[in-house]
Design a protein around this motif. Structure first.
Motif, PDB file in Angstrom:
ATOM      1  N   THR A  39       0.824  -1.205   0.000  1.00 57.31           N
ATOM      2  CA  THR A  39       0.000   0.000   0.000  1.00 57.31           C
ATOM      3  C   THR A  39       0.860   1.257   0.000  1.00 57.31           C
ATOM      4  O   THR A  39       0.415   2.316  -0.404  1.00 57.31           O
ATOM      5  N   ILE A  40       2.087   1.141   0.477  1.00 56.49           N
ATOM      6  CA  ILE A  40       3.014   2.273   0.493  1.00 56.49           C
ATOM      7  C   ILE A  40       3.985   2.089  -0.665  1.00 56.49           C
ATOM      8  O   ILE A  40       4.704   1.100  -0.726  1.00 56.49           O
ATOM      9  N   ARG A  41       3.966   3.040  -1.597  1.00 57.37           N
ATOM     10  CA  ARG A  41       4.848   2.923  -2.756  1.00 57.37           C
ATOM     11  C   ARG A  41       5.622   4.211  -2.960  1.00 57.37           C
ATOM     12  O   ARG A  41       5.043   5.289  -2.996  1.00 57.37           O
ATOM     13  N   THR A  42       6.918   4.079  -3.095  1.00 64.49           N
ATOM     14  CA  THR A  42       7.738   5.214  -3.497  1.00 64.49           C
ATOM     15  C   THR A  42       8.145   5.004  -4.951  1.00 64.49           C
ATOM     16  O   THR A  42       7.921   5.838  -5.794  1.00 64.49           O
ATOM     17  N   LYS A  43       8.700   3.848  -5.227  1.00 64.84           N
ATOM     18  CA  LYS A  43       9.032   3.447  -6.593  1.00 64.84           C
ATOM     19  C   LYS A  43       8.812   1.948  -6.661  1.00 64.84           C
ATOM     20  O   LYS A  43       9.252   1.215  -5.778  1.00 64.84           O
ATOM     21  N   SER A  44       8.112   1.498  -7.694  1.00 62.85           N
ATOM     22  CA  SER A  44       7.786   0.076  -7.759  1.00 62.85           C
ATOM     23  C   SER A  44       8.223  -0.542  -9.069  1.00 62.85           C
ATOM     24  O   SER A  44       8.470   0.143 -10.053  1.00 62.85           O
ATOM     25  N   ILE A  45       8.294  -1.879  -9.044  1.00 62.00           N
ATOM     26  CA  ILE A  45       8.629  -2.685 -10.218  1.00 62.00           C
ATOM     27  C   ILE A  45       7.549  -3.750 -10.340  1.00 62.00           C
ATOM     28  O   ILE A  45       7.143  -4.355  -9.343  1.00 62.00           O
ATOM     29  N   GLU A  46       7.084  -3.988 -11.570  1.00 66.94           N
ATOM     30  CA  GLU A  46       6.078  -5.023 -11.786  1.00 66.94           C
ATOM     31  C   GLU A  46       6.759  -6.336 -12.144  1.00 66.94           C
ATOM     32  O   GLU A  46       7.672  -6.365 -12.974  1.00 66.94           O
ATOM     33  N   PHE A  57       8.732 -17.814  -7.769  1.00 67.97           N
ATOM     34  CA  PHE A  57       9.788 -17.076  -8.462  1.00 67.97           C
ATOM     35  C   PHE A  57       9.169 -15.937  -9.259  1.00 67.97           C
ATOM     36  O   PHE A  57       7.956 -15.894  -9.443  1.00 67.97           O
ATOM     37  N   ALA A  58      10.031 -15.024  -9.775  1.00 67.23           N
ATOM     38  CA  ALA A  58       9.515 -13.888 -10.543  1.00 67.23           C
ATOM     39  C   ALA A  58      10.505 -13.446 -11.614  1.00 67.23           C
ATOM     40  O   ALA A  58      11.717 -13.540 -11.442  1.00 67.23           O
ATOM     41  N   PHE A  59       9.930 -12.960 -12.726  1.00 69.76           N
ATOM     42  CA  PHE A  59      10.650 -12.222 -13.768  1.00 69.76           C
ATOM     43  C   PHE A  59      10.057 -10.823 -13.785  1.00 69.76           C
ATOM     44  O   PHE A  59       8.856 -10.660 -13.521  1.00 69.76           O
ATOM     45  N   LYS A  60      10.849  -9.824 -14.159  1.00 69.85           N
ATOM     46  CA  LYS A  60      10.276  -8.505 -14.406  1.00 69.85           C
ATOM     47  C   LYS A  60       9.314  -8.637 -15.585  1.00 69.85           C
ATOM     48  O   LYS A  60       9.642  -9.286 -16.585  1.00 69.85           O
ATOM     49  N   THR A  61       8.145  -8.012 -15.504  1.00 65.88           N
ATOM     50  CA  THR A  61       7.159  -8.141 -16.580  1.00 65.88           C
ATOM     51  C   THR A  61       7.642  -7.517 -17.885  1.00 65.88           C
ATOM     52  O   THR A  61       7.178  -7.917 -18.956  1.00 65.88           O
ATOM     53  N   GLU A  62       8.570  -6.587 -17.827  1.00 68.00           N
ATOM     54  CA  GLU A  62       9.075  -5.981 -19.066  1.00 68.00           C
ATOM     55  C   GLU A  62       9.748  -6.999 -19.974  1.00 68.00           C
ATOM     56  O   GLU A  62       9.882  -6.777 -21.162  1.00 68.00           O
ATOM     57  N   HIS A  63      10.161  -8.141 -19.417  1.00 71.24           N
ATOM     58  CA  HIS A  63      10.803  -9.189 -20.212  1.00 71.24           C
ATOM     59  C   HIS A  63       9.808 -10.231 -20.724  1.00 71.24           C
ATOM     60  O   HIS A  63      10.110 -10.973 -21.648  1.00 71.24           O
ATOM     61  N   ASN A 140       1.369 -17.466 -11.739  1.00 69.00           N
ATOM     62  CA  ASN A 140       0.599 -16.973 -10.602  1.00 69.00           C
ATOM     63  C   ASN A 140      -0.064 -15.639 -10.894  1.00 69.00           C
ATOM     64  O   ASN A 140      -1.271 -15.566 -11.050  1.00 69.00           O
ATOM     65  N   SER A 141       0.718 -14.558 -11.004  1.00 65.03           N
ATOM     66  CA  SER A 141       0.116 -13.247 -11.227  1.00 65.03           C
ATOM     67  C   SER A 141       1.153 -12.244 -11.695  1.00 65.03           C
ATOM     68  O   SER A 141       2.346 -12.526 -11.702  1.00 65.03           O
ATOM     69  N   ALA A 142       0.680 -11.065 -12.058  1.00 63.60           N
ATOM     70  CA  ALA A 142       1.554  -9.918 -12.323  1.00 63.60           C
ATOM     71  C   ALA A 142       1.245  -8.908 -11.225  1.00 63.60           C
ATOM     72  O   ALA A 142       0.091  -8.504 -11.056  1.00 63.60           O
ATOM     73  N   THR A 143       2.261  -8.547 -10.463  1.00 66.08           N
ATOM     74  CA  THR A 143       2.068  -7.694  -9.298  1.00 66.08           C
ATOM     75  C   THR A 143       3.191  -6.676  -9.194  1.00 66.08           C
ATOM     76  O   THR A 143       4.340  -6.992  -9.490  1.00 66.08           O
ATOM     77  N   GLU A 144       2.859  -5.469  -8.751  1.00 66.60           N
ATOM     78  CA  GLU A 144       3.868  -4.443  -8.506  1.00 66.60           C
ATOM     79  C   GLU A 144       4.343  -4.543  -7.062  1.00 66.60           C
ATOM     80  O   GLU A 144       3.547  -4.722  -6.145  1.00 66.60           O
ATOM     81  N   PHE A 145       5.667  -4.409  -6.889  1.00 64.05           N
ATOM     82  CA  PHE A 145       6.253  -4.399  -5.549  1.00 64.05           C
ATOM     83  C   PHE A 145       7.075  -3.140  -5.389  1.00 64.05           C
ATOM     84  O   PHE A 145       7.782  -2.726  -6.306  1.00 64.05           O
ATOM     85  N   ASP A 146       6.991  -2.550  -4.209  1.00 63.90           N
ATOM     86  CA  ASP A 146       7.775  -1.374  -3.884  1.00 63.90           C
ATOM     87  C   ASP A 146       9.238  -1.801  -3.712  1.00 63.90           C
ATOM     88  O   ASP A 146       9.513  -2.929  -3.280  1.00 63.90           O
TER      89      ASP A 146
END
Length: 195
Positions: A39-46, A57-63, A140-146
């Motif tokens: 809920t608190i975001r300064t800069k995030s990556i999806e 596990f996760a990959f950046k969605t831009e890839h 699983n999903s595409a999610t943004e993380f701070d």
């Protein structure tokens, strides 16, 4: 451990990681794990998150370009290394069809081949001009993380030679997601001696 007056043991990180592995294994067979965005975001990556043999596990969605059922893989065995399991027809951005090699990401991460089942999927990623598919257990999903939710792997002593350099702490730190380093992954694929 020798007492050093430090309140939190590093060993606890490993303990939680092992507990996470056990709890996620049962989750994979039941349903998709719900991952809450911060809920608190300064800069995030999806990130696109997925399971491999019970681990998250996760990959950046831009890839990530697209996903397919593993049943669409055509096996190729002529001179292929163990981790390369076949080819897959893919769609390019301009609606042109093409093919991508498919690799077993479980094998690349830990040397244990992934057993394909009805839920297995292929995540197609692009790195520079290369498009490659990776076999995973379940998307699983595409999610943004701070950025505050991302920290270096506790096993990281230097940044060279690791596929997982960072851990994402989701759901208030209750779920740990391993961020797969795409740059290093593609270096491994192009130079078999790095494995």
């Amino acid at each position: 451990k020798v007492t050093d007056e430090y309140k939190e043991d590093v060993i606890a990180v490993v303990y939680y990681l092992l507990v996470l592995q056990r709890s996620l294994t049962s989750t994979v067979s039941n349903a998709t794990l719900i991952i809450e965005s911060s809920t608190i975001r300064t800069k995030s990556i999806e990130f696109a998150t997925f399971f491999i043999n019970g681990g998250l596990f996760a990959f950046k969605t831009e890839h990530v370009l697209e996903a397919h059922s593993a049943s669409e893989i055509s096996s190729v065995s002529i001179g292929s290394p163990s981790e390369r399991i076949g080819v897959l027809a893919i769609q390019a951005e301009q609606k042109e069809s093409g093919y991508a090699w498919v690799y077993d990401l479980s094998y690349l991460l830990g040397g244990i081949p992934k057993t394909r089942d009805g839920g297995s999927q292929v995540v197609v990623v692009q790195h520079q001009a290369h498009k490659v598919g990776f076999l995973v257990s379940l998307l699983n999903s595409a999610t943004e993380f701070d950025l505050s939710q991302i920290s270096p792997s506790p096993f990281l002593t230097n940044s060279n030679g690791l596929l997982v350099k960072s851990i994402i702490q989701a759901n208030e730190g209750k779920v740990l997601i391993k961020w797969v380093d795409i740059d290093y992954l593609f270096k491994m694929l192009s130079n078999p001696l790095r494995r």
